[in-house]
Write an enzyme that holds these catalytic residues in place. Structure first.
Site, PDB file in Angstrom:
ATOM      1  N   SER A 159       1.035  -0.992   0.242  1.00  0.00           N
ATOM      2  CA  SER A 159      -0.157  -0.034  -0.131  1.00  0.00           C
ATOM      3  C   SER A 159       1.015   1.216  -0.486  1.00  0.00           C
ATOM      4  O   SER A 159       0.658   2.120  -1.437  1.00  0.00           O
ATOM      5  CB  SER A 159      -0.817  -0.349   1.336  1.00  0.00           C
ATOM      6  OG  SER A 159      -2.230   1.105   1.324  1.00  0.00           O
ATOM      7  N   GLN A 160       1.757   1.175   0.825  1.00  0.00           N
ATOM      8  CA  GLN A 160       2.625   2.343   1.108  1.00  0.00           C
ATOM      9  C   GLN A 160       3.559   2.651  -0.266  1.00  0.00           C
ATOM     10  O   GLN A 160       3.743   3.506  -0.825  1.00  0.00           O
ATOM     11  CB  GLN A 160       2.586   2.777   2.707  1.00  0.00           C
ATOM     12  CG  GLN A 160       1.809   2.830   3.890  1.00  0.00           C
ATOM     13  CD  GLN A 160       1.681   4.988   2.999  1.00  0.00           C
ATOM     14  OE1 GLN A 160       2.693   5.563   2.631  1.00  0.00           O
ATOM     15  NE2 GLN A 160       1.033   4.868   3.649  1.00  0.00           N
TER      16      GLN A 160
ATOM     17  N   SER B 219       9.342 -12.782  -6.033  1.00  0.00           N
ATOM     18  CA  SER B 219       8.140 -12.029  -5.814  1.00  0.00           C
ATOM     19  C   SER B 219       7.108 -11.888  -7.045  1.00  0.00           C
ATOM     20  O   SER B 219       8.101 -11.351  -8.021  1.00  0.00           O
ATOM     21  CB  SER B 219       8.483 -10.393  -5.223  1.00  0.00           C
ATOM     22  OG  SER B 219       6.676  -9.383  -5.327  1.00  0.00           O
TER      23      SER B 219
ATOM     24  N   HIS C  77       7.141   4.307   9.985  1.00  0.00           N
ATOM     25  CA  HIS C  77       6.790   3.947  11.319  1.00  0.00           C
ATOM     26  C   HIS C  77       7.516   4.041  12.157  1.00  0.00           C
ATOM     27  O   HIS C  77       8.698   3.347  11.469  1.00  0.00           O
ATOM     28  CB  HIS C  77       5.899   2.766  11.251  1.00  0.00           C
ATOM     29  CG  HIS C  77       4.716   2.711  12.350  1.00  0.00           C
ATOM     30  ND1 HIS C  77       4.459   3.708  13.633  1.00  0.00           N
ATOM     31  CD2 HIS C  77       4.841   1.348  13.499  1.00  0.00           C
ATOM     32  CE1 HIS C  77       3.813   2.955  14.345  1.00  0.00           C
ATOM     33  NE2 HIS C  77       4.199   1.610  14.077  1.00  0.00           N
TER      34      HIS C  77
ATOM     35  N   GLU D  39      -4.502   3.646  17.111  1.00  0.00           N
ATOM     36  CA  GLU D  39      -4.733   2.353  16.569  1.00  0.00           C
ATOM     37  C   GLU D  39      -5.593   1.314  17.217  1.00  0.00           C
ATOM     38  O   GLU D  39      -6.918   0.940  17.339  1.00  0.00           O
ATOM     39  CB  GLU D  39      -4.159   1.614  15.519  1.00  0.00           C
ATOM     40  CG  GLU D  39      -2.920   2.029  14.718  1.00  0.00           C
ATOM     41  CD  GLU D  39      -1.874   0.747  14.300  1.00  0.00           C
ATOM     42  OE1 GLU D  39      -1.367   1.817  13.632  1.00  0.00           O
ATOM     43  OE2 GLU D  39      -1.754   0.397  14.965  1.00  0.00           O
TER      44      GLU D  39
ATOM     45  N   GLU E   8     -27.929   1.720  12.977  1.00  0.00           N
ATOM     46  CA  GLU E   8     -27.694   2.274  14.312  1.00  0.00           C
ATOM     47  C   GLU E   8     -26.537   2.734  14.818  1.00  0.00           C
ATOM     48  O   GLU E   8     -25.831   3.039  14.920  1.00  0.00           O
ATOM     49  CB  GLU E   8     -29.481   2.218  15.074  1.00  0.00           C
ATOM     50  CG  GLU E   8     -30.205   2.635  14.946  1.00  0.00           C
ATOM     51  CD  GLU E   8     -30.656   3.378  14.321  1.00  0.00           C
ATOM     52  OE1 GLU E   8     -30.022   4.981  14.039  1.00  0.00           O
ATOM     53  OE2 GLU E   8     -31.781   4.096  13.490  1.00  0.00           O
TER      54      GLU E   8
END
Length: 332
Positions: free
Chosen positions: A27-28, A51, A108, A195, A227
């Protein structure tokens, strides 16, 4: 007050003539690689030799190498692999191929802050952490905008680590939205707390508890889902757009009054005490140790069993049926 920076404060020339290795293309990884490339930065992606993603990277016109080769070619290595894999990949494939003056980067601070990775003292260690998922980092860049990002300096061997961090952040589009300086410690601990106590753990547990209370009281599961779960996005969107005040200005007086009198009864001092315990586990490294142990076990202690149990909850079946119904209405 935190320091804030924009494109005018960043010098992309700092990256001129340098090669950036993006380790991982998830993703990043894909967002960083593509944004950097389109900002005129020389990029190579490092992936395992077997890969299946290598062909995808090549289709984007980006050079792809093994992790070892990418680290060897690069002046700057950005680690964008899962936290539980990062230390092994760094120690076995990246560290042996770094030289004095290189830069090691993270999005991170987990592995650095908890000493899972101990970098050599003659390299810069910095962080550029977009505050949004990779697909948003990419889509906002393509729109001519950006996602706000954090930068942090852990080790400044060259004396120019901050310049590099700002240039990289600008190159992925963050300078258009705003760059905030923090520390590895603050980013890691606040990110994990957010998180666990609010964004993922707290909110999902709150929604599930509300769903269960209504169903156990005899109300239809579909009503409980609408709801307590479905409408959450409507409320959060209003908060994101203009804060709590905007949300409260948009809802009914009944809902606003209920917010004031009942919210503190649910999220009371007891809940805040529990949150402080969560934060303490993060600050002391207890959570990090548990996480590393869980991943080392093949995720068999708690991770996979909890995922399976949660997937079998009634709200998942009800939600699936209701979402299917609403998608059908959209197509008519």
């Amino acid at each position: 007050m935190v320091e804030k920076y924009y494109d005018k404060d960043c010098n992309l020339d700092v990256l001129t003539g340098k090669t950036v290795a993006i380790i991982g293309f998830g993703s990043q990884g894909h967002a960083h690689a593509l944004n950097l490339k389109e900002s005129g930065i020389n990029v190579v992606v490092g992936l395992a030799e077997n890969s299946k993603t290598r062909e995808t990277v090549e289709e984007f016109g980006i050079e792809v190498s093994t992790v070892e080769e990418a680290a060897r070619k690069a002046d700057i290595v950005m680690m964008l692999v899962p936290d539980e894999l990062s230390a092994d990949i760094y120690n076995n494939s990246v560290a042996p191929n770094l030289v004095s003056g290189d830069t090691l980067m993270y999005a991170h601070g987990f592995n650095i802050h908890y000493n899972l990775v101990i970098p050599a003292t003659d390299i810069d260690v910095i962080m550029v952490a977009p505050k949004g998922p990779g697909h948003t980092v990419r889509s906002e860049y393509e729109r001519g905008f950006g996602v706000p990002s954090l930068i942090a300096i852990y080790q400044d061997a060259s004396g120019k680590a901050k310049e590099t961090a700002l240039a990289y952040a600008s190159a992925i589009g963050a300078g258009r939205a705003g760059i905030i300086e923090t520390t590895f410690k603050e980013e890691t601990e606040t990110d994990l707390f957010g998180e666990q106590a609010v964004l993922c753990g707290g909110v999902t547990s709150l929604m599930k508890a509300g769903f269960e209370v209504l169903v156990e009281a005899g109300y239809e599961p579909e009503m409980a889902y609408f709801e307590c779960i479905h409408e959450m996005k409507l409320i959060i969107d209003m908060v994101v757009e203009g804060g709590f005040a905007n949300m409260r200005n948009s809802i009914s007086n009944t809902a606003e009054y209920g917010d004031y009198v009942s919210g503190p009864r649910v999220i009371d001092q007891y809940v805040k005490d529990n949150m402080r315990e969560v934060l303490e586990d993060i600050q002391t490294g207890k959570f990090a140790s548990q996480f590393v142990q869980e991943m080392s076990s093949g995720r068999k202690i708690r991770f996979l069993t909890t995922r399976e149990r949660e997937a079998d909850h009634q709200l998942e079946e009800v939600g699936s049926e209701l979402r299917s119904m609403m998608q059908g209405l959209d197509n008519k």
